[in-house]
Scaffold this active site. Structure first.
Site, PDB file in Angstrom:
ATOM      1  N   GLU A 188       0.841  -1.215   0.000  1.00 12.99           N
ATOM      2  CA  GLU A 188       0.000   0.000   0.000  1.00 12.99           C
ATOM      3  C   GLU A 188       0.868   1.255   0.000  1.00 12.99           C
ATOM      4  O   GLU A 188       0.825   2.069   0.934  1.00 12.99           O
ATOM      5  CB  GLU A 188      -0.960  -0.015   1.192  1.00 12.99           C
ATOM      6  CG  GLU A 188      -1.986  -1.134   1.080  1.00 12.99           C
ATOM      7  CD  GLU A 188      -3.065  -1.116   2.153  1.00 12.99           C
ATOM      8  OE1 GLU A 188      -2.842  -0.516   3.215  1.00 12.99           O
ATOM      9  OE2 GLU A 188      -4.126  -1.713   1.924  1.00 12.99           O
ATOM     10  N   GLU A 383      -5.368  -8.541  -0.858  1.00 11.44           N
ATOM     11  CA  GLU A 383      -6.024  -8.348   0.446  1.00 11.44           C
ATOM     12  C   GLU A 383      -7.497  -8.056   0.233  1.00 11.44           C
ATOM     13  O   GLU A 383      -7.863  -7.202  -0.592  1.00 11.44           O
ATOM     14  CB  GLU A 383      -5.413  -7.161   1.205  1.00 11.44           C
ATOM     15  CG  GLU A 383      -4.071  -7.430   1.810  1.00 11.44           C
ATOM     16  CD  GLU A 383      -3.601  -6.301   2.721  1.00 11.44           C
ATOM     17  OE1 GLU A 383      -4.449  -5.673   3.392  1.00 11.44           O
ATOM     18  OE2 GLU A 383      -2.392  -6.039   2.738  1.00 11.44           O
TER      19      GLU A 383
HETATM   20  C1  BG6 Z   1      -4.379  -3.148   4.857  1.00 10.77           C
HETATM   21  C2  BG6 Z   1      -2.991  -3.483   5.341  1.00 10.77           C
HETATM   22  O1  BG6 Z   1      -4.464  -1.796   4.720  1.00 10.77           O
HETATM   23  O2  BG6 Z   1      -5.457  -3.434   5.685  1.00 10.77           O
HETATM   24  C3  BG6 Z   1      -2.934  -4.624   6.352  1.00 10.77           C
HETATM   25  O3  BG6 Z   1      -2.131  -3.758   4.276  1.00 10.77           O
HETATM   26  C4  BG6 Z   1      -4.087  -4.464   7.328  1.00 10.77           C
HETATM   27  O4  BG6 Z   1      -1.689  -4.595   6.975  1.00 10.77           O
HETATM   28  C5  BG6 Z   1      -5.402  -4.541   6.565  1.00 10.77           C
HETATM   29  O5  BG6 Z   1      -4.060  -5.351   8.391  1.00 10.77           O
HETATM   30  C6  BG6 Z   1      -6.640  -4.512   7.439  1.00 10.77           C
HETATM   31  O6  BG6 Z   1      -6.594  -3.442   8.316  1.00 10.77           O
HETATM   32  P1  BG6 Z   1      -6.811  -3.646   9.867  1.00 10.77           P
HETATM   33  O7  BG6 Z   1      -6.557  -2.341  10.463  1.00 10.77           O
HETATM   34  O8  BG6 Z   1      -8.212  -4.104  10.019  1.00 10.77           O
HETATM   35  O9  BG6 Z   1      -5.843  -4.661  10.306  1.00 10.77           O
END
Ligand code: BG6
Length: 484
Positions: A188, A383
């Site tokens: 990101e 993701e």
């Molecule tokens: C993404 C990141 O933005 O979102 C991850 O690359 C992150 O590292 C994921 O864990 C989800 O966000 P969160 O805050 O719910 O863990």
């Protein structure tokens, strides 16, 4: 619904070193920016959630406490990797996205020679993956860099960081060339504006507010060059290696058909594309130079920089997709929602997660089509997922129907996007095993198919347990997305 997933589709899951490994100070690992991330679940101001001041650094380096710094213990993947990979294999994973902790390989970041124990750890991890035929997809820097590079050099604002990153790249490409074909440079990369400390080692208070934007653009430029040169190096060391860029795809809808709302949403989407524009097309979009001029921002570039970007573009575009947002030129007094450090107006057509992130599977399809139409390059969704609270029933079972439902709807839309012509090569949902949340550092915000017995305060046995979604996803993979 007909099934359009290609035969060799890369089903799997995704984790990061800083949220999973733990062992923050073992076997020679240096302290990293992630080790200073604080546990503050009640902090709703996104900026404050991630802000790390000089005073925070001072107190953070003096303590070995892990309760207030949960990323220091993660889910202890460092000591559980064999068991975890065995479970991923049982689900039928074709791939695992993970990251290398830069500070495990180069504890201070500026050494000539790597830390042997760090090298050995990932060797063991990759060997285990190979044993199960799981193809690694490795991120070089996922919200993690040695703290020393921040304190001694000022983070990515300093051009010297390119040299250190390339030495790190050279060492890991050389060490792991027989195991790893797929790589990503920065997770990101666009998050540099949302949390400059974690993404680029920039201590905000060091600069007057009017200078900060210029500092961030300069640091980003250094990351772009480092990424391009690392891509070049990958091809020299691993000729069939594939490099990806990685962006947060934050899809924006206009609130109304008022052309001003439409223009605003277009602008926000375009801002979000800036990073993939540079890394996939190999050049800055022309509007950015006008914007810099208007704001009096001066980004120093060396003579060859633009050629470096042009000649070393990525092979695929990877991205995270969790939700969509709505924007309007008139957003006063309108209910706001957010997630992933971005806020917008509430979309009345969508439901939200326990953490207020808007759930929008069709937006996923819109995002996929938009990205593919723009770049005509292979895409990899690295993701996606639902952060939710799970309950362990008396009989030990965990019925996470809500998670299955979320993923099922997103996979359906992926299938349709492929039918619509999108070349999507893989899907690795986030946090395939429960890990520490990036923004709030909570353990109770769970994404996994595998439950980890650990609470927000570090209490628990760290034992692993399959959730209902584990068996569901196993079936999704074995049917290549046919049975949802
Ligand atoms: C993404 C990141 O933005 O979102 C991850 O690359 C992150 O590292 C994921 O864990 C989800 O966000 P969160 O805050 O719910 O863990």
């Amino acid at each position: 619904m007909e099934n359009y997933f290609p035969k060799n589709f890369m089903w799997g899951g995704s984790i990061s070193a800083n949220q999973a490994e733990g062992a923050w100070n073992e076997d020679g690992k240096g302290i990293s920016v992630a080790d200073l991330a604080k546990f503050q679940p009640n902090e709703t101001d996104y900026h404050k959630q991630w802000l790390v001041t000089r005073a925070d650094i001072k107190s953070g380096v003096q303590t070995h406490d892990t309760t207030f710094y949960p990323k220091r213990h993660g889910n202890d993947f460092y000591h559980h990797y064999e068991e975890d990979i065995e479970k991923f294999a049982e689900m039928g994973f074709k791939t695992l996205r993970l990251s290398i902790a830069w500070s495990r390989i180069f504890p201070k970041g500026d050494e000539e020679k790597p830390n042997k124990s760090g090298i050995a750890f990932y060797n063991n991890v990759f060997k285990t993956l190979k044993k199960y035929n799981i193809e690694p997809l490795v991120t070089l820097s996922h919200y993690e860099m040695p703290l020393n590079l921040v304190l001694k050099y000022g983070g990515w604002y300093n051009r010297k960081l390119i040299k250190f990153f390339l030495n790190y790249s050279k060492n890991v490409f050389t060490e792991y060339k027989q195991y790893v074909k797929y790589w990503i440079t920065f997770n990101e990369i666009d998050s540099i504006f949302r949390h400059p400390f974690t993404t680029a080692g920039i201590i905000e208070e060091d600069y007057p507010p009017q200078k900060l934007e210029e500092v961030i653009y300069q640091a980003l430029h250094h990351q772009f060059i480092a990424s391009a040169l690392s891509t070049k190096m990958l091809k020299e060391i691993i000729p069939n290696g594939q490099m990806g860029c990685m962006i947060t795809r934050s899809l924006d809808y206009p609130e109304t058909c008022n052309p001003d709302d439409v223009l605003l949403a277009q602008k926000l989407n375009r801002n979000n594309y800036l990073y993939s524009d540079v890394q996939a097309r190999g050049k800055y979009p022309s509007y950015i130079f006008n914007e810099w001029q208007k704001k009096n921002i001066n980004v120093d570039m060396e003579k060859d920089d633009l050629d470096i970007l042009q000649n070393n573009t990525v092979d695929f575009i990877s991205f995270s997709y969790y939700m969509s947002l709505v924007s309007s030129i008139n957003d006063n007094n309108k209910e706001k929602v957010g997630g992933n450090f971005i806020t917008g107006i509430k979309n009345k057509y969508l439901k939200t997660s326990d953490w207020g992130w808007q759930i929008d599977p069709k937006g996923f399809r819109i995002a996929l089509i938009g990205l593919y139409d723009r770049y005509q390059m292979p895409l990899w969704c690295v993701e996606n997922g639902l952060g939710a609270k799970d309950t362990v029933n008396e009989d030990g079972s965990i019925n996470d129907e809500y998670r299955i439902n979320y993923l099922k709807k997103h996979i359906e839309q992926m299938n349709l996007a492929i039918r619509d012509g999108v070349k999507l090569i893989g899907y690795t949902p986030w946090g395939c095993i429960d890990l520490v949340s990036a923004d709030t550092s909570q353990m109770s915000k769970r994404y996994g198919f595998i439950y980890v017995d650990l609470d927000d305060y570090g209490n628990g046995t760290y034992s692993r347990k399959n959730k209902k979604s584990f068996y569901w996803y196993k079936n999704v993979i074995s049917s290549n997305g046919e049975q949802l």
